[in-house]
Design a protein around this motif. Sequence first.
Motif, PDB file in Angstrom:
ATOM      1  N   PRO A   1       7.047   3.902   4.962  1.00 56.77           N
ATOM      2  CA  PRO A   1       7.577   2.536   4.947  1.00 56.77           C
ATOM      3  C   PRO A   1       7.867   2.044   3.532  1.00 56.77           C
ATOM      4  N   LEU A   2       8.983   1.332   3.405  1.00 51.82           N
ATOM      5  CA  LEU A   2       9.423   0.799   2.126  1.00 51.82           C
ATOM      6  C   LEU A   2       9.468  -0.729   2.180  1.00 51.82           C
ATOM      7  N   ASP A   3       9.573  -1.343   1.030  1.00 52.62           N
ATOM      8  CA  ASP A   3       9.766  -2.778   0.913  1.00 52.62           C
ATOM      9  C   ASP A   3      11.261  -3.052   1.094  1.00 52.62           C
ATOM     10  N   ALA A   4      11.615  -3.729   2.185  1.00 53.41           N
ATOM     11  CA  ALA A   4      13.024  -3.940   2.512  1.00 53.41           C
ATOM     12  C   ALA A   4      13.746  -4.765   1.453  1.00 53.41           C
ATOM     13  N   MET A   5      13.111  -5.820   0.958  1.00 54.81           N
ATOM     14  CA  MET A   5      13.778  -6.676  -0.021  1.00 54.81           C
ATOM     15  C   MET A   5      13.930  -5.969  -1.370  1.00 54.81           C
ATOM     16  N   ALA A   6      12.926  -5.215  -1.772  1.00 55.29           N
ATOM     17  CA  ALA A   6      13.030  -4.470  -3.029  1.00 55.29           C
ATOM     18  C   ALA A   6      14.154  -3.437  -2.947  1.00 55.29           C
TER      19      ALA A   6
ATOM     20  N   SER B   1       4.972   6.836  -1.784  1.00 56.77           N
ATOM     21  CA  SER B   1       3.817   7.710  -1.540  1.00 56.77           C
ATOM     22  C   SER B   1       4.180   8.884  -0.633  1.00 56.77           C
ATOM     23  N   SER B   2       5.466   9.068  -0.344  1.00 52.71           N
ATOM     24  CA  SER B   2       5.883  10.181   0.504  1.00 52.71           C
ATOM     25  C   SER B   2       5.430  11.512  -0.084  1.00 52.71           C
TER      26      SER B   2
END
Length: 273
Positions: free
Chosen positions: A51-56, A84-85
């Motif tokens: 999971p990533l930060d959508a806004m970033a 962290s992948s």
Amino acid sequence: MSINRRQALTKIIGISTAAAGVTLMGTSAFAATDEQGNFRLALGDKLKYVPLDAMATAKLAYETGGGCMHQVFHSLVTMLANSSSADAAKFASIPTAIAAYGGAGIAGQGTVCGNMNATGMLVNILDDINGQNAAVIGAAFRYYETTELPLSSAEFIAGIGSTEEKTAKVGKSSIANSVLCHSSISNWSKASGFSFSEKGERCYRLSASIAYHLVELLNRAYAGEDIAALPESKPSEDAQNCQSCHGATSTMGSAASVKTDMECTVCHTGHFN
């Protein structure tokens, strides 16, 4: 004298190319690495999503440049390279500049929007996300077709690092009704009164919007949500009606076989108009 696998392969290649009268250059056919052992993405390689930060991600897409396809592809690959992948280093090895060709519907041809091209390119290299990869692509395409874009809330504008002053250069958001750049830009031009040559800020924000939503979809799929079951991930009612006669495996009478989930009536007026 014994020879190892690499030496044997070298001899085979040498013999084959000599016979053909050509020079063949390449790396091992058995692994996605170069001769120094560095990872090189190969056909069929799948990398782990986290999971990533959508806004970033949207902010990075907005700041990146290089055309819409490059903005979306580069932003997600870069975010995953810094995540962290388990495959972060492999993501970092991907030359995202290869996506620059997709701007303005592939080098200005007005075909598939580079944002959608990038979506397919990115999801294609991701490892299975709870069986939802294809559904994520479908949902992203339907979102692009049916949503008023670019996103224009004050929160989103501030989040990507744009300003309200630049909003004047966007004019009005619009609904593409298609995944084609041609339709997307034309409908925006009609709504805003601007020409294609004035699309800069609008398209920067559009790429940020798609990067944002794509991350949202990927995060939801990662969390186990059934993206394929969402009503918004399915073709429109009109498109489904067309598919009832123009199917991929069977057709009605002499109807042509068709494989597509994109909007039909944007280009085809139907049989009863």
